[in-house]
Write a protein that holds these residues in place. Structure first.
Motif, short mmCIF file in Angstrom:
data_model
loop_
_atom_site.label_atom_id
_atom_site.label_comp_id
_atom_site.label_asym_id
_atom_site.label_seq_id
_atom_site.Cartn_x
_atom_site.Cartn_y
_atom_site.Cartn_z
N ILE A 22 0.90 -1.10 -0.07
CA ILE A 22 0.08 -0.16 -0.07
C ILE A 22 0.85 1.09 -0.21
O ILE A 22 1.82 1.47 0.69
N PHE A 23 0.82 2.19 -0.93
CA PHE A 23 1.45 3.41 -0.92
C PHE A 23 1.15 4.16 0.26
O PHE A 23 0.34 4.65 0.67
N GLY A 24 2.40 4.51 1.04
CA GLY A 24 2.43 5.27 2.45
C GLY A 24 2.57 4.39 3.52
O GLY A 24 2.77 5.01 4.65
N ILE A 25 2.35 2.88 3.26
CA ILE A 25 2.62 2.03 4.51
C ILE A 25 3.96 1.27 4.35
O ILE A 25 4.27 0.66 3.37
N GLY A 26 4.98 1.69 4.97
CA GLY A 26 5.96 1.05 4.91
C GLY A 26 6.30 -0.05 5.89
O GLY A 26 5.23 -0.33 6.59
N PRO A 27 7.40 -0.92 6.13
CA PRO A 27 7.61 -1.76 7.11
C PRO A 27 7.34 -1.44 8.70
O PRO A 27 6.65 -2.13 9.06
N LYS A 28 7.79 -0.07 9.01
CA LYS A 28 7.38 0.28 10.36
C LYS A 28 5.91 0.58 10.63
O LYS A 28 5.53 -0.07 11.60
N LYS A 29 5.46 1.10 9.53
CA LYS A 29 3.85 1.29 9.74
C LYS A 29 3.17 -0.16 9.70
O LYS A 29 2.22 -0.36 10.51
N ALA A 30 3.63 -0.94 8.88
CA ALA A 30 2.97 -2.38 8.93
C ALA A 30 3.05 -2.84 10.21
O ALA A 30 2.18 -3.68 10.54
N ILE A 31 4.32 -2.86 10.73
CA ILE A 31 4.31 -3.65 12.01
C ILE A 31 3.50 -2.93 13.00
O ILE A 31 2.95 -3.61 13.91
N GLN A 32 3.53 -1.74 13.05
CA GLN A 32 2.55 -0.89 14.05
C GLN A 32 1.10 -1.39 13.89
O GLN A 32 0.47 -1.49 15.00
N VAL A 33 0.67 -1.70 12.77
CA VAL A 33 -0.51 -1.82 12.50
C VAL A 33 -1.00 -3.29 13.03
O VAL A 33 -1.85 -3.54 13.68
N CYS A 34 0.01 -4.25 12.70
CA CYS A 34 -0.12 -5.59 13.41
C CYS A 34 0.00 -5.51 14.87
O CYS A 34 -0.65 -6.50 15.58
N ASP A 35 0.85 -4.90 15.45
CA ASP A 35 0.99 -4.67 16.97
C ASP A 35 -0.37 -4.07 17.30
O ASP A 35 -0.84 -4.71 18.49
N GLN A 36 -1.06 -3.30 16.65
CA GLN A 36 -2.23 -2.61 17.37
C GLN A 36 -3.49 -3.65 17.23
O GLN A 36 -3.99 -3.61 18.18
N LEU A 37 -3.37 -4.41 16.25
CA LEU A 37 -4.44 -5.40 16.13
C LEU A 37 -4.14 -6.75 17.09
O LEU A 37 -4.87 -7.65 17.37
N GLY A 38 -2.73 -7.00 17.30
CA GLY A 38 -2.51 -8.07 18.12
C GLY A 38 -2.08 -9.20 17.27
O GLY A 38 -2.37 -10.31 17.58
N LEU A 39 -2.08 -9.06 16.04
CA LEU A 39 -1.68 -10.01 14.82
C LEU A 39 -0.12 -10.63 15.12
O LEU A 39 0.50 -9.91 15.44
N SER A 40 -0.07 -11.94 15.13
CA SER A 40 1.27 -12.65 15.05
C SER A 40 1.99 -12.18 13.83
O SER A 40 1.59 -11.69 12.84
N ASP A 41 3.32 -12.24 14.23
CA ASP A 41 4.44 -11.97 12.87
C ASP A 41 4.35 -12.70 11.77
O ASP A 41 4.41 -12.31 10.62
N THR A 42 3.94 -13.88 11.97
CA THR A 42 3.95 -15.05 10.87
C THR A 42 2.71 -15.30 10.05
O THR A 42 2.62 -16.10 9.33
N ILE A 43 1.65 -14.52 10.73
CA ILE A 43 0.34 -14.70 10.14
C ILE A 43 0.31 -14.47 8.61
O ILE A 43 1.01 -13.12 8.20
N LYS A 44 -0.48 -15.04 7.94
CA LYS A 44 -0.37 -14.76 6.32
C LYS A 44 -1.82 -14.32 6.19
O LYS A 44 -2.59 -14.20 6.72
N VAL A 45 -1.76 -13.43 4.91
CA VAL A 45 -3.18 -12.77 4.54
C VAL A 45 -4.17 -13.82 4.42
O VAL A 45 -5.28 -13.20 4.85
N ASN A 46 -4.07 -14.92 3.99
CA ASN A 46 -5.14 -15.86 3.66
C ASN A 46 -5.74 -16.47 4.85
O ASN A 46 -6.84 -16.93 4.81
N LYS A 47 -5.13 -16.29 5.90
CA LYS A 47 -5.40 -16.47 7.31
C LYS A 47 -6.45 -15.70 8.21
O LYS A 47 -6.94 -15.97 9.17
N LEU A 48 -6.36 -14.51 7.54
CA LEU A 48 -7.16 -13.18 8.23
C LEU A 48 -8.53 -13.39 7.97
O LEU A 48 -9.14 -13.87 6.78
N THR A 49 -9.32 -13.08 9.08
CA THR A 49 -10.88 -13.07 8.90
C THR A 49 -11.14 -11.80 8.25
O THR A 49 -10.64 -10.80 8.19
N LYS A 50 -12.66 -11.81 7.99
CA LYS A 50 -13.24 -10.67 7.62
C LYS A 50 -13.02 -9.60 8.79
O LYS A 50 -12.78 -8.12 8.41
#
Length: 120
Positions: A22-50
């Motif tokens: 996504i334009f404007g989301i770099g590695p640091k912001k992506a990690i911040q988003v995952c941390d805010q949601l409590g997502l694991s570092d290794t979870i893949k996109v196809n395992k996400l729920t709606k």
């Protein structure tokens, strides 16, 4: 493929890596988003729920400028620099490097493009 904010995310990649498409989301912001949601570092996109997709979209749209909004802000800033007539605006307008890089041996592409646009 999952579609979020005008970008296709590769389903086989980890969420923190896929979000960087996504334009404007770099590695640091992506990690911040995952941390805010409590997502694991290794979870893949196809395992996400709606619900998780909706949460990602909500967090990104509330906290970050992305995609067309960010591009619009960048273009507005460049137009402002050109309109006030500062050095950086002049360099933007001429298609030359802005931050003091040498142009004698480097920046051949932008000088070539400038030459073509002047002749046309």
């Amino acid at each position: 493929m999952s579609y979020i904010l005008g970008t296709n995310l590769n389903s086989n990649k980890q969420v923190k890596i896929a979000l960087t498409r996504i334009f404007g989301i770099g590695p640091k912001k992506a990690i911040q988003v995952c941390d805010q949601l409590g997502l694991s570092d290794t979870i893949k996109v196809n395992k996400l729920t709606k619900y998780q997709f909706d949460q990602i979209l909500k967090i990104i749209s509330q906290n970050y400028l992305v995609d067309s909004e960010l591009k619009r802000v960048i273009q507005r800033d460049i137009k402002r620099l050109i309109s006030i007539g500062c050095y950086r605006g002049f360099r933007h307008n001429a298609g030359l490097p802005l931050r003091g890089q040498r142009t004698h041996t480097n920046a051949k592409t932008c000088r070539k493009l400038r030459y073509v646009s002047i002749r046309s």
